[in-house]
Write a protein that holds these residues in place. Structure first.
Motif, PDB file in Angstrom:
ATOM      1  N   PRO A  53      -0.214  10.664   4.593  1.00 43.47           N
ATOM      2  CA  PRO A  53      -0.639   9.439   3.968  1.00 43.47           C
ATOM      3  C   PRO A  53      -1.010  10.159   2.196  1.00 43.47           C
ATOM      4  O   PRO A  53      -1.576  11.180   2.395  1.00 43.47           O
ATOM      5  N   ASP A  54      -1.429   9.432   1.156  1.00 42.39           N
ATOM      6  CA  ASP A  54      -2.020  10.143  -0.253  1.00 42.39           C
ATOM      7  C   ASP A  54      -2.375   9.110  -0.800  1.00 42.39           C
ATOM      8  O   ASP A  54      -1.895   7.855  -0.104  1.00 42.39           O
ATOM      9  N   LEU A  55      -2.384   9.384  -1.809  1.00 42.64           N
ATOM     10  CA  LEU A  55      -3.026   7.657  -3.007  1.00 42.64           C
ATOM     11  C   LEU A  55      -1.767   6.793  -2.792  1.00 42.64           C
ATOM     12  O   LEU A  55      -2.796   6.386  -2.994  1.00 42.64           O
ATOM     13  N   ASP A  56      -1.004   6.999  -2.849  1.00 41.13           N
ATOM     14  CA  ASP A  56      -0.116   5.724  -3.086  1.00 41.13           C
ATOM     15  C   ASP A  56       0.757   5.465  -1.523  1.00 41.13           C
ATOM     16  O   ASP A  56       1.625   4.779  -1.652  1.00 41.13           O
ATOM     17  N   THR A  57       0.067   6.284  -1.100  1.00 41.46           N
ATOM     18  CA  THR A  57       0.907   5.132   0.561  1.00 41.46           C
ATOM     19  C   THR A  57       0.288   4.286   0.529  1.00 41.46           C
ATOM     20  O   THR A  57      -1.190   3.816   0.598  1.00 41.46           O
ATOM     21  N   VAL A  58       1.193   2.831   1.201  1.00 38.99           N
ATOM     22  CA  VAL A  58       0.921   1.514   0.830  1.00 38.99           C
ATOM     23  C   VAL A  58       0.752   1.312   2.586  1.00 38.99           C
ATOM     24  O   VAL A  58       1.108   1.029   3.394  1.00 38.99           O
ATOM     25  N   PHE A  59      -0.764   0.592   2.519  1.00 33.69           N
ATOM     26  CA  PHE A  59      -1.301   0.263   3.703  1.00 33.69           C
ATOM     27  C   PHE A  59      -1.243  -1.315   3.937  1.00 33.69           C
ATOM     28  O   PHE A  59      -1.961  -2.246   2.307  1.00 33.69           O
ATOM     29  N   GLY A  60      -1.686  -1.975   4.813  1.00 27.71           N
ATOM     30  CA  GLY A  60      -2.028  -3.235   5.074  1.00 27.71           C
ATOM     31  C   GLY A  60      -3.801  -3.283   4.504  1.00 27.71           C
ATOM     32  O   GLY A  60      -3.977  -2.327   4.829  1.00 27.71           O
ATOM     33  N   ILE A  61      -4.406  -4.449   3.862  1.00 29.59           N
ATOM     34  CA  ILE A  61      -5.115  -4.389   3.709  1.00 29.59           C
ATOM     35  C   ILE A  61      -6.412  -5.919   4.350  1.00 29.59           C
ATOM     36  O   ILE A  61      -7.415  -5.852   4.629  1.00 29.59           O
ATOM     37  N   GLY A  62      -5.014  -6.365   5.271  1.00 31.18           N
ATOM     38  CA  GLY A  62      -5.763  -7.049   6.267  1.00 31.18           C
ATOM     39  C   GLY A  62      -6.708  -8.246   5.005  1.00 31.18           C
ATOM     40  O   GLY A  62      -6.119  -8.940   4.109  1.00 31.18           O
ATOM     41  N   SER A  63      -7.883  -8.888   6.180  1.00 30.91           N
ATOM     42  CA  SER A  63      -8.527  -9.764   4.968  1.00 30.91           C
ATOM     43  C   SER A  63      -9.361  -9.416   4.481  1.00 30.91           C
ATOM     44  O   SER A  63     -10.213  -9.897   3.265  1.00 30.91           O
ATOM     45  N   ILE A  64      -9.161  -8.080   3.656  1.00 29.71           N
ATOM     46  CA  ILE A  64      -9.568  -7.790   1.691  1.00 29.71           C
ATOM     47  C   ILE A  64      -8.543  -8.516   1.147  1.00 29.71           C
ATOM     48  O   ILE A  64      -9.258  -9.095  -0.008  1.00 29.71           O
ATOM     49  N   THR A  65      -7.653  -8.854   1.349  1.00 25.95           N
ATOM     50  CA  THR A  65      -7.276  -9.940   1.372  1.00 25.95           C
ATOM     51  C   THR A  65      -7.715 -11.455   0.155  1.00 25.95           C
ATOM     52  O   THR A  65      -7.802 -12.171  -0.895  1.00 25.95           O
ATOM     53  N   PRO A 211      -1.215  -7.337 -14.145  1.00 26.86           N
ATOM     54  CA  PRO A 211      -2.441  -7.423 -15.000  1.00 26.86           C
ATOM     55  C   PRO A 211      -3.268  -6.240 -14.924  1.00 26.86           C
ATOM     56  O   PRO A 211      -3.916  -4.836 -15.652  1.00 26.86           O
ATOM     57  N   LEU A 212      -3.717  -5.674 -13.299  1.00 27.19           N
ATOM     58  CA  LEU A 212      -4.388  -4.702 -13.023  1.00 27.19           C
ATOM     59  C   LEU A 212      -3.287  -3.419 -13.005  1.00 27.19           C
ATOM     60  O   LEU A 212      -3.683  -2.267 -12.576  1.00 27.19           O
ATOM     61  N   GLY A 213      -1.874  -3.400 -12.646  1.00 21.46           N
ATOM     62  CA  GLY A 213      -0.730  -1.658 -12.720  1.00 21.46           C
ATOM     63  C   GLY A 213      -1.089  -1.915 -11.711  1.00 21.46           C
ATOM     64  O   GLY A 213      -0.647  -0.260 -11.515  1.00 21.46           O
ATOM     65  N   MET A 214      -1.375  -3.115 -10.829  1.00 19.03           N
ATOM     66  CA  MET A 214      -1.274  -1.941  -9.050  1.00 19.03           C
ATOM     67  C   MET A 214       0.080  -2.725  -8.670  1.00 19.03           C
ATOM     68  O   MET A 214       0.782  -3.321  -7.463  1.00 19.03           O
ATOM     69  N   ASP A 215       0.838  -1.328  -9.042  1.00 16.96           N
ATOM     70  CA  ASP A 215       2.384  -1.486  -8.829  1.00 16.96           C
ATOM     71  C   ASP A 215       2.758  -0.994  -7.102  1.00 16.96           C
ATOM     72  O   ASP A 215       3.974  -1.412  -6.986  1.00 16.96           O
ATOM     73  N   ARG A 216       1.245  -0.893  -6.561  1.00 16.70           N
ATOM     74  CA  ARG A 216       2.362  -0.676  -5.045  1.00 16.70           C
ATOM     75  C   ARG A 216       1.374  -1.359  -4.518  1.00 16.70           C
ATOM     76  O   ARG A 216       1.093  -0.972  -3.249  1.00 16.70           O
ATOM     77  N   SER A 217       1.038  -2.669  -4.846  1.00 21.80           N
ATOM     78  CA  SER A 217       0.552  -3.794  -3.883  1.00 21.80           C
ATOM     79  C   SER A 217       1.379  -4.855  -4.130  1.00 21.80           C
ATOM     80  O   SER A 217       1.713  -5.000  -4.998  1.00 21.80           O
ATOM     81  N   VAL A 218       2.061  -5.790  -2.833  1.00 24.96           N
ATOM     82  CA  VAL A 218       3.076  -5.350  -2.386  1.00 24.96           C
ATOM     83  C   VAL A 218       2.278  -7.637  -0.949  1.00 24.96           C
ATOM     84  O   VAL A 218       1.588  -6.547  -0.633  1.00 24.96           O
ATOM     85  N   PHE A 219       3.179  -8.264  -0.944  1.00 24.86           N
ATOM     86  CA  PHE A 219       3.092  -8.811   0.983  1.00 24.86           C
ATOM     87  C   PHE A 219       3.935  -8.584   1.520  1.00 24.86           C
ATOM     88  O   PHE A 219       3.964  -8.671   2.521  1.00 24.86           O
TER      89      PHE A 219
END
Length: 473
Positions: A53-65, A211-219
């Motif tokens: 994994p690296d800084l750009d690997t997408v993981f689930g964040i669960g309840s941080i949602t 707006p935050l440029g979070m282009d590696r954040s998805v549902f």
């Protein structure tokens, strides 16, 4: 960048812990005043393919949602489209509890602080049912009496009907009792949809992620342009030993996405965490006013002797003059922790790809390293509190929640010692206050307390963040 002494100490500790508990992969990242100061990938995002994994690997964040959901609510409040003190039924007239007057008094604020008076309900599994039905990892869970033969909950309307039909005893008037509620946060998604005119997912993408440029954040990981996302792993017992196995199907819930189904990279999460360090600004984007951020990180509800809860975020005192703002997340194949320590200028994220990873131990080791303290220094220490044997007897009994959690409190009268039994594990309880105890597991203290009614009878057991009703003495 030259390795600092604390980094080597922490990494040795973390690697030993991850190896001991068979965690396939993890990423830990820390920023100071918005600048990345530490990053480390452990193990594999895909163990079988040996992909790290690296800084750009997408993981689930669960309840941080849940914090994203509260950001959306605060934005809508800033636009004058709602107030957090509005009754929920203003926007969700279908919402019901067993008491009509109680229902009318429940506000958006109560939903955001887990204080609407709802006990833990059995709705999360039916809400995820369609994604679980074809998953071998869910087979045993779906056989549990609490969840067997349940119909799927696919819509907000079905979720509200389900809640309204439950034969529950409310915990107390709105705002008086904290008990973690995925249902309440799922319905915040419904409020966001009805007020904004957009789906919850589109609102979050348009008003927070982009707006935050979070282009590696998805549902949905299918939205990514590559395969740099974690493979999910789960655990089971095999021949008396813990086995970690590949369980790649992501669980999902259309009616509860606002409660815990976002996925993100560590780099994106550090960018997001800046909102709470800076008072609403991340990079060149201003998402919230400082006043809204202050509302979010204020201790609106007391969880236990150490922790409080704001809007989608928890907080506790970590060191003198330093507050730890945080939230964890967990689901099958997901254990995560977001950290913000505004006074120290620090933000951090820890992401793993297995359920029940030792995230609290990792977090504590990381924070202690950053603050130059011994690795296993606890979050807090508590003096012993003497409890008469007669009072100890009142604590014994079984407690069970609609989510399937079950504990038994046992008293060894000869030793004058209470124990908590959870599954196959039995641990001693140490008294630290009036009806307050703690137990220690893997060198981490968990605070618990017994909740009495007006007549002094014990009615519930608060374990972690949930209140479990008493089912037998």
């Amino acid at each position: 960048m030259k390795t600092k002494a604390w980094e080597q100490t922490f990494e040795t500790f973390a690697q030993e812990l991850l190896d001991e508990l068979k965690v396939p992969g993890a990423v830990v990242a820390v920023a100071k005043d918005g600048e990345l100061i530490y990053e480390k990938g452990f193990g594999y995002r895909d163990r079988e393919a040996q992909l790290p994994p690296d800084l750009d690997t997408v993981f689930g964040i669960g309840s941080i949602t849940k914090s994203f959901t509260c950001v959306a609510i605060m934005q809508l409040q800033e636009e004058g489209k709602l107030s957090v003190h509005d009754p929920v039924v203003t926007y969700l007239p279908e919402f019901r509890t067993p008491d009509e007057e109680h229902t009318r008094k429940v506000t958006i604020h109560h939903f955001m602080t887990h204080t609407p008076g709802l006990p833990p309900l059995s709705s999360l599994i039916p809400a995820m049912l369609r994604s679980m039905q074809d998953d071998p990892a869910a087979e045993e869970l779906l056989k549990h009496p609490e969840f067997a033969e349940k119909e799927p909950i696919d819509t907000f309307e079905q979720l509200m009907a389900y809640i309204g039909d439950q034969p529950i005893e409310l915990l107390g008037p709105p705002g008086t009792e904290f008990s973690y509620s995925n249902d309440a946060f799922g319905l915040l998604g419904a409020i966001i949809e009805r007020v904004s005119g957009k789906s919850f997912e589109d609102y979050v993408k348009d008003h927070i992620l982009q707006p935050l440029g979070m282009d590696r954040s998805v549902f949905f990981v299918e939205e990514l342009d590559d395969d740099n996302h974690s493979v999910l792993y789960s655990t089971r017992e095999k021949d008396g030993a813990k086995e970690v196995y590949r369980a790649p199907i992501w669980w999902d819930s259309p009616s509860m996405r606002a409660a815990g189904f976002l996925k993100a990279s560590a780099r994106d999460m550090l960018r997001y965490a800046e909102l709470y360090r800076t008072g609403g600004i991340a990079g060149s984007s201003s998402l919230l006013t400082p006043e809204s951020v202050t509302q979010m990180v204020s201790p609106h509800a007391k969880v236990d002797a150490l922790r409080s809860y704001g809007y989608g975020l928890g907080m506790l005192s970590f060191a003198e003059g330093v507050t730890l703002i945080q939230h964890t997340g967990g689901l099958k194949g997901i254990t995560a922790h977001m950290l913000i320590l505004p006074e120290a200028g620090l933000t951090g994220i820890l992401l793993t790809n297995v359920d029940d990873a030792p995230i609290t131990e990792l977090t504590l080791g990381l924070l202690n390293s950053l603050f130059d303290r011994p690795l296993k220094t606890p979050f807090a220490t508590f003096a012993d509190y003497e409890v008469p044997l007669a009072r100890m007897k009142s604590y014994a009994g079984a407690f069970k929640s609609g989510e399937g959690d079950e504990v038994t409190i046992q008293l060894d009268e000869e030793a004058g010692q209470l124990h908590i039994q959870m599954g196959k594990e039995t641990l001693p309880l140490r008294s630290i206050g009036e009806d307050a105890f703690l137990f220690t597991r893997r060198e981490i203290d968990t605070l618990v307390r017994f909740v009495r009614n007006q007549d002094g009878e014990i009615k519930r057991f608060a374990l972690g963040s949930r209140q479990l009703p008493k089912v037998e003495s």
